[in-house]
Design an enzyme around this catalytic site. Structure first.
Site, PDB file in Angstrom:
ATOM      1  N   LYS A 114      23.140  37.186  27.640  1.00 37.86           N
ATOM      2  CA  LYS A 114      23.411  38.502  28.270  1.00 37.86           C
ATOM      3  C   LYS A 114      22.920  39.306  27.256  1.00 37.86           C
ATOM      4  O   LYS A 114      23.048  39.298  25.773  1.00 37.86           O
ATOM      5  CB  LYS A 114      24.928  38.593  28.350  1.00 37.86           C
TER       6      LYS A 114
HETATM    7  O1  G3P Z   1      31.947  41.988  31.325  1.00 42.18           O
HETATM    8  C1  G3P Z   1      31.305  43.100  32.040  1.00 42.18           C
HETATM    9  C2  G3P Z   1      32.115  44.019  32.804  1.00 42.18           C
HETATM   10  O2  G3P Z   1      32.743  43.240  34.092  1.00 42.18           O
HETATM   11  C3  G3P Z   1      33.307  44.627  31.969  1.00 42.18           C
HETATM   12  O3  G3P Z   1      34.084  45.132  33.017  1.00 42.18           O
HETATM   13  O4  G3P Z   1      36.435  46.032  33.396  1.00 42.18           O
HETATM   14  O5  G3P Z   1      35.414  46.301  30.853  1.00 42.18           O
HETATM   15  O6  G3P Z   1      34.482  47.710  32.870  1.00 42.18           O
HETATM   16  P1  G3P Z   1      35.172  46.387  32.768  1.00 42.18           P
END
Ligand code: G3P
Length: 214
Positions: free
Chosen positions: A83
């Protein structure tokens, strides 16, 4: 549509994977930090639970450091996806890994142009953050549609990995718009099972069956 679970919590991963429709896992530095575990140790443990793509994010911000870290992460398991952040250095690293056949997931994508850059550099996945765009008053799902149209226009093989998903409506909308993959928190996955009419209908079936046994 591929379903990934967005967590570092091994119990959540084991439970969701037992349901049969989870295809992979995504993590990020915040999710790894929550576990209190070393990232490499955690990714190895996840690779022993899930037979599918496992995204592990680099911490380095420079291309040289990203490449060194990513090549180390890739040694953990064949299913590891590197990533990378949507930055100039991330794009240099993305090009390096795609040239070597190492799978990549370009994250923190908030515009169609960013997704286009990642696709041109051979990213395996791009992760547009739907929920965080919603959080600032935009319509995150529109971005998924824009990227879908652009990728279809040019036949990019890069997969749209919809991320930052907050509720079951997001999942349906991702499927309607044509995201290739959705990465979903455990609670949201669990919520996909539920409908009040399913519960009331099953309760009635059981009650009628019980009556017939008297
Ligand atoms: O892990 C990437 C993404 O899904 C993070 O989401 O909930 O931290 O905005 P969030």
């Amino acid at each position: 549509m591929e379903f990934f679970i967005d967590t570092g919590d091994l119990n959540e991963i084991k439970t969701a994977y037992s349901w049969g429709f989870v295809d992979g896992v995504t993590t990020n530095p915040s999710l790894v930090a929550k576990t209190g575990k070393n990232q490499k140790e955690l990714i190895k443990e996840i690779s022993q639970i899930v037979d599918g793509p496992i995204s592990a994010e680099v911490i380095a911000l420079d291309a040289k450091g990203m490449i060194a870290e990513g090549e180390d992460l890739a040694t953990i398991h064949k299913n590891v996806v590197i990533k990378l952040p949507m930055t100039k250095d991330g794009m240099i690293a993305c090009k390096h890994f795609s040239g070597k056949g190492i799978k990549t997931n370009v994250t923190l994508v908030f515009s169609a142009n960013q997704a286009l850059l990642a696709a041109k550099n051979g990213a395996t996945y791009v992760s547009p953050f739907v929920g965080r765009l919603d959080d600032v008053g935009q319509t995150g799902m529109d971005l998924i549609g824009e990227i879908r149209q652009i990728f279809n226009n040019y036949g990019f093989e890069t997969k749209i990995l919809a991320a930052s998903l907050r509720h079951s409506q997001h999942i349906k909308e991702c499927a309607m718009v044509g995201a290739d993959t959705a990465t979903i928190p455990f609670k949201v996955i669990e919520g996909l099972f539920n409908h009040p009419l399913t519960k009331s209908g099953l309760d009635q079936f059981m009650a009628d069956h019980a009556k017939s046994q008297k």
